[in-house]
Design a protein around this motif. Structure first.
Motif, PDB file in Angstrom:
ATOM      1  N   LEU A  11     -44.324  -0.853  14.366  1.00 37.76           N
ATOM      2  CA  LEU A  11     -43.132  -1.290  15.098  1.00 37.76           C
ATOM      3  C   LEU A  11     -43.038  -0.607  16.454  1.00 37.76           C
ATOM      4  O   LEU A  11     -42.684  -1.234  17.462  1.00 37.76           O
ATOM      5  CB  LEU A  11     -41.872  -1.002  14.276  1.00 37.76           C
ATOM      6  N   ARG A  12     -43.336   0.657  16.500  1.00 34.57           N
ATOM      7  CA  ARG A  12     -43.248   1.378  17.765  1.00 34.57           C
ATOM      8  C   ARG A  12     -44.306   0.892  18.756  1.00 34.57           C
ATOM      9  O   ARG A  12     -44.068   0.878  19.963  1.00 34.57           O
ATOM     10  CB  ARG A  12     -43.391   2.882  17.502  1.00 34.57           C
ATOM     11  N   LEU A  13     -45.471   0.497  18.245  1.00 32.66           N
ATOM     12  CA  LEU A  13     -46.471  -0.096  19.133  1.00 32.66           C
ATOM     13  C   LEU A  13     -46.007  -1.448  19.653  1.00 32.66           C
ATOM     14  O   LEU A  13     -46.219  -1.790  20.820  1.00 32.66           O
ATOM     15  CB  LEU A  13     -47.799  -0.246  18.394  1.00 32.66           C
ATOM     16  N   MET A  14     -45.374  -2.235  18.808  1.00 34.74           N
ATOM     17  CA  MET A  14     -44.849  -3.533  19.260  1.00 34.74           C
ATOM     18  C   MET A  14     -43.813  -3.363  20.356  1.00 34.74           C
ATOM     19  O   MET A  14     -43.775  -4.135  21.321  1.00 34.74           O
ATOM     20  CB  MET A  14     -44.208  -4.280  18.081  1.00 34.74           C
ATOM     21  N   LEU A  15     -42.976  -2.340  20.221  1.00 32.84           N
ATOM     22  CA  LEU A  15     -41.906  -2.103  21.189  1.00 32.84           C
ATOM     23  C   LEU A  15     -42.368  -1.249  22.364  1.00 32.84           C
ATOM     24  O   LEU A  15     -41.542  -0.835  23.174  1.00 32.84           O
ATOM     25  CB  LEU A  15     -40.726  -1.417  20.486  1.00 32.84           C
ATOM     26  N   GLU A  16     -43.670  -0.952  22.417  1.00 31.91           N
ATOM     27  CA  GLU A  16     -44.269  -0.210  23.524  1.00 31.91           C
ATOM     28  C   GLU A  16     -43.653   1.181  23.673  1.00 31.91           C
ATOM     29  O   GLU A  16     -43.397   1.664  24.776  1.00 31.91           O
ATOM     30  CB  GLU A  16     -44.148  -0.995  24.831  1.00 31.91           C
ATOM     31  N   LEU A  17     -43.435   1.813  22.525  1.00 27.24           N
ATOM     32  CA  LEU A  17     -42.913   3.175  22.525  1.00 27.24           C
ATOM     33  C   LEU A  17     -44.002   4.213  22.299  1.00 27.24           C
ATOM     34  O   LEU A  17     -43.749   5.399  22.469  1.00 27.24           O
ATOM     35  CB  LEU A  17     -41.836   3.330  21.437  1.00 27.24           C
TER      36      LEU A  17
END
Length: 605
Positions: free
Chosen positions: A46-52
């Motif tokens: 999820l954090r990769l999807m949100l570019e975090l």
């Protein structure tokens, strides 16, 4: 539609990546579950999807990556953990603050309070919320911008069954209206009950991508778990009786003392054990994931994507949900070679779309501001009355309640505290970023903080003078409350001191990301910088700048009115004082340091 292609997290310290070449999609109108045990990499995905987080891959939200979406809060609503916010802020105040971040009208906050069932709890403090109410508030914040896609990390973890039913009903309503919902789950039974599609990950890699019916049929088979010191013998007896009765029963030996029996019931297994005198220690019905475990993962250098083993139910591509069986295309598009996937660069947190409104609500939404203002005013009045009793304090210092023992008057120090809190609270209770701990250093937010802190400092300084004057008039008569003839220059000096302290605290807290650093900078001006400036100005070699306005008029191209010369001369006199010069020097250094650290942070991103 949400499409995640080739997501791969950056490895740390020679360890394999937490997410490794993960590709799947979440369709509109459906609830998609990202299923995995704790540590399987679903939260990192999820954090990769949100570019975090840094990594490789790309995620498209209706055909666009997140960094190309003009207003992300209106496209993607997120809930990662608890709701960040000052514990003393109210529920309504927090939502109004987030309205300024998302750039939506403030009436949207009241609408969301009604949607999530918090109508009567708008004035409750965040620090007193239960877990269920905190999740409701988090969903309200995620829905403020009316997003098309919801990305939620374990939204039902720790909730009661009643809150679970409400939560999944809300998510189902969002999906039924054409929205996309992606949630992470750790419980396979919960995922099968709630979701329309289940994407299973293990060790950061794709295990299976199935619709909920196929997932429940193939990977949540009911089984009878048996524990017995004679497990092998019991398994042989159960298989023999099942063959004799022509029933489909599968017996799996877990180890020497445990069996998993599929296609039967506890009663049938127990009767078999009783008839043959087999001792049983445990006999229970369970649901379990029957997919074979993945082999141990090793670090893989960048290259073409591997072939993924997806288990018995996912060896063939599944058709699209809206197509009949056997006529659909593969659910996931083939991932391009990993070396050709773009790098994921963590995006900087987004500045509020309405920064001035955001900053006003941040300042006035907590009790700290009011308590600090009241303490400063009361302390100033008490000090002014005590100084007036001695009769030796000059009138300007008497009006500002500035005894010689203190490096700063209470009002100036209070203004510095308010300025330090402007950035200090952002780093302690971040409301601008999902990754908790970064605050955007953009011009709009900085100007808003400078303007609001200056206005608060001027208001505090003005109230201090007015209340001190009234207290002196009340206690000692009108002799100590008279207005001096040079009051314009004194007022300018007093205002400059208050605003300078506020800005010094603000910039220092923004540089060092702590309120205490801002307070240290405020106190360093009179304690350290002023003596150095006094020594420099008192040097016998120092030259005077008298006549500077006239010389500027001679070399300037534009001609300004002669009245402006008087204002320029007054400003130079203020700067010629040690306090004014020290403040100007300190603010210049802090501003340069703030810009430098901001540029360095951008280069690092």
């Amino acid at each position: 539609m949400l499409q995640a292609i080739g997501l791969t997290s950056a490895p740390h310290r020679d360890r394999p990546p937490e997410v490794d070449d993960l590709t799947f999609e979440a369709r509109p109108g459906l609830i998609t579950a990202l299923l995995g045990a704790p540590g399987s990499g679903k939260t990192m995905a999820l954090r990769l999807m949100l570019e975090l987080e840094p990594g490789r891959g790309v995620t498209y939200f209706r055909g666009r990556p997140l960094h190309r979406v003009a207003h992300p809060a209106r496209e993607v609503g997120t809930l990662l953990g608890d709701v960040p916010g000052h514990p003393a802020r109210t529920v309504r105040g927090q939502l109004r603050l987030m309205c300024a971040v998302a750039g939506v009208p403030v009436t949207r906050a009241e609408e969301m309070l009604h949607v999530v069932g918090l109508d009567g709890l708008g004035d409750q403090r965040l620090g007193t919320l239960s877990l269920g109410m905190d999740r409701r508030l988090g969903l309200a914040a995620a829905l403020l911008g009316d997003p098309h896609t919801l990305v939620l990390d374990e939204p039902a973890e720790g909730l009661s069954p009643r809150d679970n039913s409400w939560l999944y009903g809300l998510l189902r309503g969002h999906a039924d209206h054409g929205g996309t919902v992606l949630c992470t789950f750790a419980d396979p039974k919960e995922a099968a009950r709630v979701a329309d599609r289940v994407v299973t990950v293990d060790g950061g890699r794709l295990v299976a991508d199935q619709d909920a019916v196929a997932f429940a049929r193939t990977r949540l088979r009911p089984r009878v778990a048996v524990a017995s010191p004679h497990a092998v013998r019991l398994g042989t007896l159960v298989s023999r009786e099942a063959r004799a009765a022509r029933r489909s029963v599968e017996v799996v030996t877990e180890d020497g003392c445990h069996l998993s029996v599929y296609g039967t019931t506890c009663a049938e297994v127990g009767e078999t054990a009783f008839r043959h005198g087999v001792l049983v220690h445990r006999l229970t019905e369970e649901f379990g994931d029957t997919n074979p475990p993945l082999p141990p993962r090793m670090a893989v250098p960048p290259g073409p994507p591997r072939e993924v083993t997806t288990g018995p139910a996912a060896t063939a591509p599944l058709p699209a949900p809206d197509m009949p069986e056997g006529h659909g295309a593969p659910t996931n598009p083939p991932a391009p070679p990993r070396s050709s996937l773009p790098l994921i660069t963590p995006t900087r947190p987004r500045t509020p779309l309405r920064p001035l409104r955001y900053e006003l609500r941040r300042l006035l939404g907590v009790r700290t501001t009011y308590l600090l203002g009241a303490a400063v005013l009361v302390g100033s009045v008490v000090l002014a009355v005590l100084l007036g009793r001695g009769g030796r304090t000059p009138l300007p210092h008497l009006a500002a309640a500035w005894p010689g023992l203190l490096p700063l008057p209470p009002a100036a120090f209070g203004a510095g505290v308010l300025g330090a809190l402007a950035f200090g609270e952002e780093y302690r209770y971040p409301a601008l970023a999902a990754d908790r701990g970064t605050v955007p250093r953009r011009l709009g937010l900085l100007l808003a903080k400078l303007a609001v802190s200056a206005a608060a400092a001027l208001l505090l300084a003005a109230l201090t003078v007015v209340l001190d004057g009234q207290a002196l008039r009340l206690v000692y008569g009108s002799d100590l409350a008279r207005i001096p003839p040079d009051w314009p220059s004194l007022a300018a000096s007093w205002a400059g001191l208050a605003v300078g302290c506020a800005w010094a605290g603000l910039l220092a807290a923004g540089i060092f990301r702590a309120t205490t650093a801002g307070l240290a900078a405020v106190l360093a001006v009179p304690v350290l910088v002023v003596p150095l400036v006094q020594k420099a100005l008192s040097s016998p070699h120092a030259r005077s700048v008298a006549g500077l306005p006239g010389r500027l008029r001679e070399v300037a191209w534009l001609r300004w009115p002669h009245e402006l010369d008087g204002w320029l001369t007054a400003a130079l006199r203020l700067l010629a004082r040690p306090q004014g010069a020290a403040l100007a020097l300190s603010l210049t250094v802090l501003l340069c340091a703030y810009v430098f650290t901001g540029l360095r942070g951008r280069a690092r991103w």
